[in-house]
Design a protein around this motif. Structure first.
Motif, PDB file in Angstrom:
ATOM      1  N   MET A 266      23.420 -35.909  -5.173  1.00  0.00           N
ATOM      2  CA  MET A 266      22.835 -36.455  -6.468  1.00  0.00           C
ATOM      3  C   MET A 266      21.711 -37.709  -6.080  1.00  0.00           C
ATOM      4  N   ASP A 275      18.994 -40.260 -11.154  1.00  0.00           N
ATOM      5  CA  ASP A 275      19.726 -40.612 -12.462  1.00  0.00           C
ATOM      6  C   ASP A 275      21.112 -40.861 -12.472  1.00  0.00           C
ATOM      7  N   THR A 276      21.766 -40.222 -11.420  1.00  0.00           N
ATOM      8  CA  THR A 276      23.351 -40.292 -11.192  1.00  0.00           C
ATOM      9  C   THR A 276      23.731 -41.648 -10.843  1.00  0.00           C
TER      10      THR A 276
ATOM     11  N   MET B  39      21.324 -29.239 -15.797  1.00  0.00           N
ATOM     12  CA  MET B  39      20.443 -30.281 -15.306  1.00  0.00           C
ATOM     13  C   MET B  39      19.198 -30.428 -16.040  1.00  0.00           C
ATOM     14  N   ASN B  43      15.817 -34.431 -10.120  1.00  0.00           N
ATOM     15  CA  ASN B  43      16.698 -35.505  -9.912  1.00  0.00           C
ATOM     16  C   ASN B  43      17.639 -36.262 -10.939  1.00  0.00           C
ATOM     17  N   GLY B  44      17.761 -35.412 -11.864  1.00  0.00           N
ATOM     18  CA  GLY B  44      18.719 -35.763 -13.059  1.00  0.00           C
ATOM     19  C   GLY B  44      20.185 -35.556 -12.637  1.00  0.00           C
ATOM     20  N   GLU B  45      20.880 -36.197 -13.802  1.00  0.00           N
ATOM     21  CA  GLU B  45      22.360 -35.944 -13.552  1.00  0.00           C
ATOM     22  C   GLU B  45      22.797 -34.373 -13.798  1.00  0.00           C
ATOM     23  N   ARG B  46      24.099 -34.266 -13.602  1.00  0.00           N
ATOM     24  CA  ARG B  46      24.698 -32.913 -13.927  1.00  0.00           C
ATOM     25  C   ARG B  46      25.703 -33.190 -15.145  1.00  0.00           C
ATOM     26  N   ALA B  86      18.223 -26.489 -14.504  1.00  0.00           N
ATOM     27  CA  ALA B  86      19.668 -25.671 -14.037  1.00  0.00           C
ATOM     28  C   ALA B  86      20.685 -25.517 -15.111  1.00  0.00           C
ATOM     29  N   ILE B 218      30.634 -33.957 -12.488  1.00  0.00           N
ATOM     30  CA  ILE B 218      29.531 -34.040 -11.614  1.00  0.00           C
ATOM     31  C   ILE B 218      29.305 -32.454 -11.251  1.00  0.00           C
ATOM     32  N   ASP B 219      30.339 -31.733 -10.578  1.00  0.00           N
ATOM     33  CA  ASP B 219      29.756 -30.626 -10.323  1.00  0.00           C
ATOM     34  C   ASP B 219      30.303 -29.275 -11.044  1.00  0.00           C
ATOM     35  N   GLY B 220      31.414 -29.770 -11.824  1.00  0.00           N
ATOM     36  CA  GLY B 220      32.056 -28.873 -12.798  1.00  0.00           C
ATOM     37  C   GLY B 220      33.001 -27.501 -12.199  1.00  0.00           C
TER      38      GLY B 220
END
Lengths: 472, 287
Positions: A266, A275-276, B39, B43-46, B86, B218-220
């Motif tokens: 990330m 962003d993480t 997402m 470059n974003g968060e999950r 995603a 995060i990953d799930g």
């Protein structure tokens, strides 16, 4: 032996004082002169021992010989006949336990820097493409599904693509590479290198589809119904183990997988771009003695750690991490707490980690395994102020796929059971390899398992036999 | 339609939006109670979001989210026709929707959205469904008509009395438990504190209470442990062992503490991306 022969050409690293604040690759790589000089140390043994130490049997004197002749790209291509990820393996293989451990030159001096030379050849070919590619078999029209885009899956994919198969790799995360992407940090394995290896696969016609969780988004029976002739499961060892001490769920206690996934996959280390979030701990404790623990500790240093402690329950000599990683960690300023076991994480009233209680140990009498067992030292309890803890004591196998297909035989730890020589599971057409079979191990072992399975898949599809030796 | 394309978007309450997204790989197998990891950009968060509804034939999922941080704000700013980076799923275990006689479905705030398919599923499988939905104020109530359509009885509450009954959802819940004989399941989804209150309300009546835990993820897929929760004194991963758990066994204090792990960084991120620049620099867009 002359002095020149007995010492290895050193790999130039970034200066430790600078590099523990940045994520650039630590090892800078050999120049051509350095590579030629190091290659000249190889005795080109007629019965090479080094090859025996390589899990995939790379023709080591062969590729070093080509380097000596200045045929750097040819050297890379020779390696690729046995290992499709030379730029990765040259960087991360524990050569000191494999090829270099058996090198004859190493008996009287430093072993030949086989890993460094592998890396050199791979990087050279990538940076200086000459348009020559390995011969690929003509397309045979068969489709193969690979689950997981880590080293095992990528090796199966490239091997079968070379043999003319149409391969699709299904990856659960949004970026491919498996541990290469989420586990190994940028400063040890730049993601640009991983990208290059993936591009190489794409150039062979391999399709990688991300964000698909096989076992949830699509099932194995559905893949067979879609016409895939065989499936390779390379889903990895991705279920983190925790210490099982009190306080482990406090805010600030991470599994190494989470910490490294935030940082590597990330890109949480890049505050501008990503962003993480991630904790930028000042006083950090890392638990474990393997490469993952080293990676976590060195990442913590780079993320603002002022005091990064590595707690290991045994002694320095027994740490399974690659020697180079331990050496680099040393130079970068990790504080070692050997023979110390964690007892409890202590938190504040808001549930935030603030300290660690641990126990100093000493080596007592040998146990059944023959190793001296650590025993607590009377009065040897200590409390260390920490704000972040990273647990790097290993992983169990990820359960999602195996839960969705209980027909596939697994052992009591959830690892898929396979026939070692072929990677076959008990289910027709389904193969497996890598960490999902062995538990957490190395990139090269996964690659080797991938090669074994790819050969077996080829036999299975061509001969359509299962459980019988094909007619030759 | 392209994968992850936003087919339809709608603001249904203050800071609350519905998106309908084309995601055939999700809808092939998804069930009530499951969730997705979303997402917004590369470059974003999950982030985890629960499934509010789905249409298998058309390959579309409906998600409801509240704009509480940088990622949900970025999500909310997307237009119909744009594609998310995603969506992964369906994740987590499906709800148990068969075999119940009398179900009370309790939804708080945007928790009503994931309650809806579970309540509907129970009803379709023969249970009598009483639904209680609540929000702080009228503007934040969602899915009222959807819930009414699938419930034998619907009770609507607001904290401030601006609509429906002025009460927390636990009040009508207690009354129901005191009068109704055949309730064998209570499903409650909403803010952690609300789920905790519901569990405490049902505890003396011995009614099985299922809650859905909204941990940070995060990953799930079970590989990081960031979503760990404590249930019955044992640690579980909400993403692969849940997201549903026995509400009477959940350590809600721990859940709430862990949800606050990045509060400071989250606040900074929102301020950073939304404060008007006084010296003429352009706003930072997602890469």
């Amino acid at each position: 032996m002359t002095k020149k022969r007995s010492t290895r050409v050193p790999m130039r690293p970034q200066d430790p004082g600078a590099r523990n604040k940045n994520f650039l690759e630590v090892n800078l790589g050999y120049t051509e002169e350095e590579a030629l000089e190091e290659a000249s140390r190889c005795l080109m043994c007629k019965g090479p021992q080094c090859v025996k130490g390589c899990p995939v049997g790379i023709d080591i004197p062969g590729f070093i010989g080509r380097i000596k002749e200045g045929r750097f790209n040819d050297a890379a291509r020779l390696i690729k006949k046995k290992n499709s990820l030379p730029a990765v393996c040259g960087r991360v293989c524990p050569q000191e336990e494999q090829c270099e451990a058996l090198c004859v030159v190493g008996k009287k001096g430093d072993p030949v820097g086989i890993g460094n030379l592998e890396r050199f050849a791979a990087d050279h070919e990538a940076g200086n493409p000459d348009g020559i590619t390995l011969d690929m078999a003509p397309e045979n029209g068969h489709k193969i599904a690979v689950i997981g885009s880590g080293p095992a899956g990528l090796t199966v994919a490239s091997d079968l693509a070379m043999k003319g198969y149409r391969v699709t790799v299904f990856e659960a995360l949004h970026k491919a590479g498996g541990v290469l992407a989420y586990g190994i940090p940028e400063f040890r394995l730049p993601k640009a290198i991983v990208g290059r290896e993936l591009d190489y696969l794409a150039s062979m016609g391999v399709e990688i589809r991300c964000n698909i969780l096989v076992g949830a988004s699509v099932t194995l029976p559905e893949l067979f119904a879609e016409g895939y002739r065989a499936v390779f499961i390379g889903t990895g060892a991705g279920l983190p183990r925790f210490l099982k001490v009190p306080g482990e769920n406090l805010n600030g206690v991470y599994s190494a997988n989470e910490y490294l996934t935030r940082s590597n996959l990330m890109r949480a280390y890049d505050l501008e771009e990503a962003d993480t979030p991630i904790a930028h701990g000042k006083r950090v404790a890392v638990f474990g003695g393997g490469n993952v623990a080293m990676d976590a500790a060195r990442t913590a240093l780079r993320l603002g750690g002022e005091e990064v402690h590595l707690f290991y329950r045994r002694s320095r000599e027994e740490m399974p991490a690659r020697k180079e990683e331990v050496h680099h960690a040393d130079e970068e300023g990790i504080l070692w707490q050997f023979l110390t076991a964690p007892l409890e994480f202590i938190g504040d009233e808001k549930g935030r980690l603030k300290a660690l209680r641990s126990q100093r140990m000493e080596l007592g009498e040998p146990d059944e395994s023959g190793r001296r067992k650590p025993i607590p030292i009377e009065g040897g309890e200590l409390v260390t102020e920490i704000d972040t803890a990273i647990v790097a004591i290993g992983n169990d196998s990820n359960p999602i796929l195996t839960r969705s297909m209980p027909e596939i035989d697994t052992n009591r730890w959830g690892n898929i059971v396979v026939e070692e020589a072929t990677g076959r599971t008990n289910c027709r057409g389904i193969f497996a390899g890598g960490d999902i079979v062995t538990g957490a191990a190395t990139v090269i072992l996964a690659a080797g398992a991938g090669r074994t399975a790819a050969n077996a898949i080829h036999e299975y599809v061509q001969w359509i036999t299962w459980g019988e030796a094909p007619q030759s | 339609m392209k994968p992850y394309e936003i087919i339809h978007r709608e603001q249904i309450a203050e800071g609350v939006k519905i998106f309908i997204v084309y995601a055939p790989l999700i809808t092939k197998h998804c069930q009530p109670g499951q969730f997705l990891i979303v997402m917004v950009h590369e470059n974003g968060e999950r982030i985890p979001l629960t499934i509010a509804d789905f249409d298998r034939e058309r390959g579309i999922v409906e998600i409801v989210f509240q704009e509480v941080g940088k990622s949900t704000l970025q999500l909310g700013a997307m237009e119909a026709g744009e594609c998310l980076q995603a969506i992964v799923g369906p994740l987590g275990h499906a709800s148990e929707i068969t075999g119940w006689k009398g179900v009370v479905a309790v939804g708080g705030g945007i928790g009503v959205a994931p309650v809806f398919p579970i309540a509907r599923g129970c009803k379709q499988n023969g249970a009598r469904v009483t639904s209680i939905i609540g929000a702080r104020t009228r503007e934040l109530l969602i899915y009222e008509e959807k819930m009414r359509a699938i419930s034998d009885e619907l009770i609507v509450c607001t904290d401030d009395g601006s609509y429906g009954r002025q009460a927390m959802v636990t009040e009508p819940l207690r009354e129901l438990l005191e009068t109704e004989e055949e309730i064998d399941l209570c499903v409650a989804i909403g803010p952690a504190i609300m789920m905790k209150s519901v569990a405490e309300t049902t505890r003396p009546f011995g009614v099985k209470t299922i809650v859905s835990l909204n941990s940070i993820m995060i990953d799930g897929t079970g590989m990081c442990g960031g979503c760990r929760v404590s249930v019955g004194g044992k640690t579980y991963f909400a993403c692969v062992d849940g997201p549903e758990f026995d509400g009477h066994e959940v350590d809600f204090e721990l859940l709430m503490a862990r949800q606050g792990m990045y509060r400071d960084q989250e606040k900074e991120a929102v301020d950073d991306s939304s404060h008007p620049c006084k010296i003429g620099l352009p706003p930072r867009k997602p890469a």
